[in-house]
Design a protein around this motif. Structure first.
Motif, PDB file in Angstrom:
ATOM      1  N   ASP B 173      -4.284 -27.080 -32.805  1.00 57.70           N
ATOM      2  CA  ASP B 173      -4.311 -27.721 -34.339  1.00 57.70           C
ATOM      3  C   ASP B 173      -2.964 -27.744 -34.800  1.00 57.70           C
ATOM      4  OD1 ASP B 173      -4.293 -27.986 -37.066  1.00 57.70           O
ATOM      5  OD2 ASP B 173      -6.477 -27.535 -37.236  1.00 57.70           O
ATOM      6  N   PRO B 174      -2.491 -28.876 -34.900  1.00 62.47           N
ATOM      7  CA  PRO B 174      -1.076 -29.048 -35.103  1.00 62.47           C
ATOM      8  C   PRO B 174      -0.669 -28.443 -36.494  1.00 62.47           C
ATOM      9  CG  PRO B 174      -2.201 -31.017 -35.089  1.00 62.47           C
ATOM     10  CD  PRO B 174      -3.161 -30.195 -34.648  1.00 62.47           C
ATOM     11  N   GLN B 175      -1.510 -28.130 -37.491  1.00 60.47           N
ATOM     12  CA  GLN B 175      -1.235 -27.347 -38.766  1.00 60.47           C
ATOM     13  C   GLN B 175      -1.344 -25.976 -38.638  1.00 60.47           C
ATOM     14  OE1 GLN B 175      -2.272 -30.818 -40.021  1.00 60.47           O
ATOM     15  NE2 GLN B 175       0.062 -30.721 -40.688  1.00 60.47           N
ATOM     16  N   THR B 176      -2.448 -25.650 -37.967  1.00 61.43           N
ATOM     17  CA  THR B 176      -2.790 -24.092 -38.084  1.00 61.43           C
ATOM     18  C   THR B 176      -2.274 -23.115 -36.936  1.00 61.43           C
ATOM     19  OG1 THR B 176      -5.013 -24.349 -36.908  1.00 61.43           O
ATOM     20  CG2 THR B 176      -4.993 -24.398 -39.461  1.00 61.43           C
ATOM     21  N   LEU B 177      -1.948 -24.076 -35.712  1.00 58.14           N
ATOM     22  CA  LEU B 177      -1.821 -23.578 -34.631  1.00 58.14           C
ATOM     23  C   LEU B 177      -2.407 -22.477 -34.178  1.00 58.14           C
ATOM     24  CD1 LEU B 177       2.399 -23.199 -35.358  1.00 58.14           C
ATOM     25  CD2 LEU B 177       1.228 -25.058 -34.086  1.00 58.14           C
ATOM     26  N   ASP B 178      -3.731 -22.543 -34.257  1.00 55.18           N
ATOM     27  CA  ASP B 178      -4.646 -21.536 -34.249  1.00 55.18           C
ATOM     28  C   ASP B 178      -4.788 -21.067 -32.682  1.00 55.18           C
ATOM     29  OD1 ASP B 178      -5.622 -20.712 -36.261  1.00 55.18           O
ATOM     30  OD2 ASP B 178      -7.321 -21.936 -36.651  1.00 55.18           O
ATOM     31  N   GLU B 179      -5.253 -21.997 -31.679  1.00 58.77           N
ATOM     32  CA  GLU B 179      -5.110 -21.317 -30.364  1.00 58.77           C
ATOM     33  C   GLU B 179      -4.427 -22.436 -29.602  1.00 58.77           C
ATOM     34  OE1 GLU B 179      -9.126 -21.225 -28.689  1.00 58.77           O
ATOM     35  OE2 GLU B 179      -9.930 -21.708 -30.837  1.00 58.77           O
ATOM     36  N   PHE B 180      -4.203 -22.203 -28.504  1.00 59.95           N
ATOM     37  CA  PHE B 180      -3.580 -22.940 -27.336  1.00 59.95           C
ATOM     38  C   PHE B 180      -4.460 -22.960 -26.228  1.00 59.95           C
ATOM     39  CE2 PHE B 180       0.021 -22.480 -30.316  1.00 59.95           C
ATOM     40  CZ  PHE B 180       0.698 -23.822 -30.189  1.00 59.95           C
ATOM     41  N   GLU B 181      -5.219 -24.014 -26.215  1.00 58.99           N
ATOM     42  CA  GLU B 181      -6.183 -24.163 -24.980  1.00 58.99           C
ATOM     43  C   GLU B 181      -5.734 -25.127 -23.945  1.00 58.99           C
ATOM     44  OE1 GLU B 181     -11.072 -25.552 -24.195  1.00 58.99           O
ATOM     45  OE2 GLU B 181      -9.836 -25.977 -26.200  1.00 58.99           O
ATOM     46  N   CYS B 182      -5.548 -24.716 -22.900  1.00 62.18           N
ATOM     47  CA  CYS B 182      -5.240 -25.594 -21.849  1.00 62.18           C
ATOM     48  C   CYS B 182      -6.286 -26.823 -21.388  1.00 62.18           C
ATOM     49  CB  CYS B 182      -4.968 -24.857 -20.364  1.00 62.18           C
ATOM     50  SG  CYS B 182      -4.441 -25.718 -19.134  1.00 62.18           S
ATOM     51  N   VAL B 183      -5.892 -27.635 -21.518  1.00 64.56           N
ATOM     52  CA  VAL B 183      -6.824 -29.023 -21.629  1.00 64.56           C
ATOM     53  C   VAL B 183      -6.412 -29.829 -20.104  1.00 64.56           C
ATOM     54  CG1 VAL B 183      -7.567 -29.152 -23.839  1.00 64.56           C
ATOM     55  CG2 VAL B 183      -5.456 -30.518 -22.969  1.00 64.56           C
ATOM     56  N   ALA B 184      -5.332 -29.423 -19.808  1.00 64.03           N
ATOM     57  CA  ALA B 184      -4.977 -30.242 -18.253  1.00 64.03           C
ATOM     58  C   ALA B 184      -4.195 -29.488 -17.385  1.00 64.03           C
ATOM     59  CB  ALA B 184      -4.590 -31.605 -18.547  1.00 64.03           C
ATOM     60  N   VAL B 185      -4.124 -29.562 -16.153  1.00 66.36           N
ATOM     61  CA  VAL B 185      -2.953 -29.053 -15.253  1.00 66.36           C
ATOM     62  C   VAL B 185      -2.587 -30.130 -14.275  1.00 66.36           C
ATOM     63  CG1 VAL B 185      -2.562 -27.201 -13.682  1.00 66.36           C
ATOM     64  CG2 VAL B 185      -3.800 -26.787 -15.687  1.00 66.36           C
ATOM     65  N   PHE B 186      -1.499 -30.518 -14.498  1.00 63.34           N
ATOM     66  CA  PHE B 186      -0.955 -31.409 -13.306  1.00 63.34           C
ATOM     67  C   PHE B 186      -0.257 -30.691 -11.954  1.00 63.34           C
ATOM     68  CE2 PHE B 186       0.302 -34.017 -17.099  1.00 63.34           C
ATOM     69  CZ  PHE B 186      -1.130 -34.386 -17.663  1.00 63.34           C
ATOM     70  N   ASN B 187      -0.622 -30.860 -10.706  1.00 61.52           N
ATOM     71  CA  ASN B 187       0.052 -30.028  -9.898  1.00 61.52           C
ATOM     72  C   ASN B 187       0.219 -31.016  -8.662  1.00 61.52           C
ATOM     73  OD1 ASN B 187      -2.761 -30.621  -8.982  1.00 61.52           O
ATOM     74  ND2 ASN B 187      -3.432 -28.535  -8.886  1.00 61.52           N
ATOM     75  N   ASP B 188       0.749 -32.133  -8.888  1.00 58.35           N
ATOM     76  CA  ASP B 188       0.867 -33.108  -7.998  1.00 58.35           C
ATOM     77  C   ASP B 188       2.520 -33.000  -7.253  1.00 58.35           C
ATOM     78  OD1 ASP B 188      -1.461 -34.373  -8.093  1.00 58.35           O
ATOM     79  OD2 ASP B 188      -0.751 -35.490  -9.845  1.00 58.35           O
ATOM     80  N   HIS B 189       3.337 -32.395  -8.089  1.00 61.20           N
ATOM     81  CA  HIS B 189       4.801 -32.002  -7.367  1.00 61.20           C
ATOM     82  C   HIS B 189       4.797 -31.405  -6.322  1.00 61.20           C
ATOM     83  CE1 HIS B 189       7.109 -34.685 -10.044  1.00 61.20           C
ATOM     84  NE2 HIS B 189       6.416 -34.464 -11.014  1.00 61.20           N
ATOM     85  N   ASP B 190       5.730 -31.714  -5.507  1.00 65.14           N
ATOM     86  CA  ASP B 190       5.744 -30.934  -4.217  1.00 65.14           C
ATOM     87  C   ASP B 190       6.812 -29.661  -4.424  1.00 65.14           C
ATOM     88  OD1 ASP B 190       4.744 -32.676  -2.796  1.00 65.14           O
ATOM     89  OD2 ASP B 190       6.137 -33.717  -2.198  1.00 65.14           O
ATOM     90  N   GLN B 191       7.490 -29.646  -5.700  1.00 64.89           N
ATOM     91  CA  GLN B 191       8.509 -28.471  -5.858  1.00 64.89           C
ATOM     92  C   GLN B 191       8.430 -28.123  -7.354  1.00 64.89           C
ATOM     93  OE1 GLN B 191      10.071 -26.767  -3.578  1.00 64.89           O
ATOM     94  NE2 GLN B 191       9.647 -27.822  -1.787  1.00 64.89           N
ATOM     95  N   ASP B 192       9.053 -27.418  -7.791  1.00 61.56           N
ATOM     96  CA  ASP B 192       9.438 -27.002  -9.133  1.00 61.56           C
ATOM     97  C   ASP B 192       9.465 -27.957 -10.160  1.00 61.56           C
ATOM     98  OD1 ASP B 192      10.982 -25.426  -7.643  1.00 61.56           O
ATOM     99  OD2 ASP B 192      12.459 -24.721  -8.897  1.00 61.56           O
ATOM    100  N   VAL B 193       8.834 -28.194 -11.175  1.00 60.44           N
ATOM    101  CA  VAL B 193       8.865 -29.128 -12.403  1.00 60.44           C
ATOM    102  C   VAL B 193       9.992 -28.649 -13.080  1.00 60.44           C
ATOM    103  CG1 VAL B 193       7.808 -30.592 -13.901  1.00 60.44           C
ATOM    104  CG2 VAL B 193       6.482 -29.801 -11.921  1.00 60.44           C
ATOM    105  N   LYS B 194      11.485 -29.443 -13.491  1.00 57.40           N
ATOM    106  CA  LYS B 194      12.410 -28.853 -14.035  1.00 57.40           C
ATOM    107  C   LYS B 194      12.160 -29.014 -15.425  1.00 57.40           C
ATOM    108  CE  LYS B 194      15.204 -27.199 -10.713  1.00 57.40           C
ATOM    109  NZ  LYS B 194      15.479 -25.838 -10.691  1.00 57.40           N
ATOM    110  N   HIS B 195      11.567 -30.242 -15.816  1.00 59.44           N
ATOM    111  CA  HIS B 195      11.830 -30.675 -17.101  1.00 59.44           C
ATOM    112  C   HIS B 195      10.657 -31.372 -17.541  1.00 59.44           C
ATOM    113  CE1 HIS B 195      13.403 -33.343 -20.539  1.00 59.44           C
ATOM    114  NE2 HIS B 195      14.177 -32.317 -20.732  1.00 59.44           N
ATOM    115  N   VAL B 196      10.211 -31.559 -18.985  1.00 57.16           N
ATOM    116  CA  VAL B 196       9.116 -32.378 -19.210  1.00 57.16           C
ATOM    117  C   VAL B 196       9.400 -33.212 -20.894  1.00 57.16           C
ATOM    118  CG1 VAL B 196       7.965 -30.042 -20.212  1.00 57.16           C
ATOM    119  CG2 VAL B 196       6.878 -32.694 -19.882  1.00 57.16           C
ATOM    120  N   SER B 197       9.078 -34.389 -20.721  1.00 53.49           N
ATOM    121  CA  SER B 197       9.453 -34.865 -22.068  1.00 53.49           C
ATOM    122  C   SER B 197       8.311 -35.967 -22.313  1.00 53.49           C
ATOM    123  CB  SER B 197      10.989 -35.570 -22.121  1.00 53.49           C
ATOM    124  OG  SER B 197      11.133 -36.331 -21.277  1.00 53.49           O
TER     125      SER B 197
END
Lengths: 210, 397
Positions: B173-197
């Motif tokens: 919830d952007p206001q309360t920041l109540d919990e952080f639930e993982c809703v997706a995982v991307f695992n298509d990269h062959d190596q470290d993912v260095k950066h996300v934007s």
């Protein structure tokens, strides 16, 4: 303990390793020649130092690992100008192999001829570069990355910050050459690896005689 | 490019800097395991507002401000500043402040004030060092070091990437920041993912990797699934960082992304937006004949390399940023150069070097650069973070 990866490596005699020619002894007429040579030879054959260092290891393992690495390069300008490939060789030659009770120089993993130093013109703002090509003892040596990391840690902590250090596997001497090269020159991976206490303690043992 | 100030922010490498979108705040992170917050005052004074510490056991690699959603008008719920830190200790921490009591007082005696001065008053209160920054959440999940964190434009999703080759999307919830639930995982990269934007106006994110590629993921409005829209091939070394063109800069529906790499190049990639009538959908047959740099995997989006910026850097380029204010691009890296590029007014693909600052942090490497604006709302600055632990602020105009 598991079997060594290379059980029977070629070993160089310490006296054959390259060392700096002392300019004051270049006149071969000098009667002190022999003596100087003996002294230099002894200092490279650092048996007594090695014994003390291994005693230190026991203490190191209990903690305070970082302190031993805090050696910083002397900021003295005169010495700074002297950083050449021999200087770099001297800094890394005595690193212990992670597997054998021998140094990287004795195993010819590091060789003077495979070290290139490019000095920037102005030390205050131009970058300098050290390029080191290492030769693993066997082409599938899984310890190549660890050896490279040991060399990098040693140099990063000894050289002034203007130096950019590039460590590569000598062409054709390792089956995963590109992979190892990429890892060894990835700043972020190296930084993270150096925060891994287990890995750092192994590296410290490699650097115990430096 | 003139140095306005040099802040001795950290005792060790400063890895990351981020600026807040609407408040004159700057956040930093370092190997010294702390993250700091500074205020960007136009009178060229940069007081420390907060130190975020004791949450991480190892280097804090990345710092990111949650984007503001509501604005700063009194009477509305005001967006409080929120920061996320990603660390080599595998965890992510989220920090925020309680709503300052002064905001209520402001509310009651605002009668005579104009809106502008009210907004300024709110800004001052939110940026005050009197506010206590608190740890709101500690997020665990990655198996290896977290390399970067980033919030989407609504502040609802936090993305994190790691050496474990995955990217996780955490919903809150952007206001309360109540919990952080993982809703997706991307695992298509062959190596470290260095950066996300993230793109600043849609749920689209770019992942830069040690495997030399960039992958772009999209979640369309009203859908639950995230799709890989494209794989951008072309860099011949680790891609350290990428950033979308700020949407207010773009007058077309073209989406652009700038990326920088170990291969010493800065590249701009572009896509005609989905549904754009000008782009003919590629048939399967033509897609097959296209070079690998042009892939067609998502609806009508076709991504291609638009241009390579003029080469300046001599060592790895670690960071690149696209200014929402002036549309310029800045890059920096291991050679300590700060390079500003300007787009030609007549040709999208034509970029020239506007400025090069050598030795931005002396002979030290620069890990991160970003654009920021001082509290006068007009002075655009470049902020750089170096291995010397310093944060330098540059007047770029």
């Amino acid at each position: 303990m598991s079997d060594p990866i290379n059980a029977n490596p070629t070993v160089l005699d310490v006296s054959e390793l390259p060392k700096r020619q002392d300019t004051s002894t270049k006149n071969s007429a000098s009667p002190h020649d022999k003596l100087v040579e003996t002294i230099l030879g002894l200092s490279l054959d650092s048996d007594s130092e090695a014994d003390e260092a291994s005693k230190d290891d026991d203490i190191d393992n209990d903690g305070e690992l970082g302190n031993k690495l805090e050696y910083k390069y002397d900021d003295d300008d005169d010495e700074d100008e002297d950083i050449d490939s021999q200087e770099i060789f001297d800094l890394i030659a005595t690193i212990n192999d992670p597997e054998h009770p021998l140094t990287l120089a004795q195993l010819a993993v590091v060789n003077l001829s495979d070290i290139t130093v490019t000095q920037g013109a102005d030390k205050t703002k131009d970058l300098s570069e050290v390029l080191i090509k290492i030769t693993p003892t066997i082409t599938h040596c899984s310890l190549a990355t660890l050896i490279g990391l040991g060399i990098r840690v040693r140099l990063e902590r000894c050289l002034p910050p203007r130096f950019r250090i590039r460590i590569l596997i000598k062409e054709g001497t390792h089956q995963s050459e590109n992979q190892v090269n990429k890892q060894l020159n990835d700043k972020e991976r190296v930084a993270a690896a150096c925060e891994n206490e287990q890995l750092l303690s192994v590296i410290l043992q490699m650097l115990a005689n430096c | 490019m003139n140095l306005i100030a040099s802040i001795a922010a950290h005792k060790d490498k400063c890895w990351s800097v981020a600026s807040h979108q609407s408040l004159p705040l700057l956040a930093t992170s370092s190997t010294d395991k702390t993250s700091k917050i500074y205020k960007l005052l136009a009178k060229q004074h940069f007081p420390q507002v907060a130190v975020l510490e004791d949450a991480h056991k190892r280097s804090i690699r990345s710092v990111a401000f949650q984007p503001p959603v509501n604005g700063l008008q009194t009477g509305e719920p005001v967006d409080l500043p929120v920061v996320a830190n990603g660390s080599f200790d595998l965890n992510i921490s989220v920090w925020g402040i309680d709503e300052p009591e002064e905001l209520d007082e402001l509310e009651s005696d605002k009668l005579d004030d104009s809106d502008d001065s009210n907004v300024q008053a709110v800004k001052d209160i939110l940026c005050s060092s009197n506010n206590e920054w608190m740890l709101m959440a500690l997020i665990e999940g990655h198996e290896n070091e977290v390399k970067a964190v980033a919030w989407n434009h609504t502040g609802q999703y936090l993305a994190s990437c790691s050496r474990d080759k995955t990217v996780w999307i955490w919903e809150t919830d952007p206001q309360t920041l109540d919990e952080f639930e993982c809703v997706a995982v991307f695992n298509d990269h062959d190596q470290d993912v260095k950066h996300v934007s993230w793109c600043d106006n849609r749920n689209m994110l770019a992942l830069s990797s040690y495997d030399d590629t960039i992958r772009v993921y999209v979640k369309e409005d009203g859908e639950d699934d995230w799709d890989c829209a494209t794989i951008l091939n072309g860099h011949t070394g680790t891609v350290w960082c990428s950033q979308f063109e700020p949407s207010q800069r773009s007058d077309t529906d073209k989406i652009r992304l700038v990326s920088c790499s170990d291969d010493l190049s800065v590249r701009i990639w572009s896509s005609s937006a989905a549904g754009s009538s000008s782009s003919a959908p590629a048939t399967a047959a033509t897609a097959e004949r296209l070079p690998s740099s042009i892939k067609h995997t998502h609806d009508d989006q076709i991504w291609e390399l638009e241009t390579i910026l003029p080469a300046v850097h001599q060592y790895s380029i670690y960071s690149v940023a696209w200014s929402p204010y002036s549309g310029r691009i800045v890059s920096s890296g291991a050679d300590g150069k700060i390079v500003v590029y300007k787009q030609d007014s007549s040709d999208d693909r034509q970029w020239t070097i506007e400025q090069v600052k050598e030795n931005g942090h002396g002979i030290n490497e620069i890990n991160c650069v970003t654009w920021s604006i001082l509290d006068d709302g007009t002075t655009e600055v470049i902020v750089s973070a170096g291995d010397d632990g310093m944060v330098n602020i540059w007047n770029s105009s």
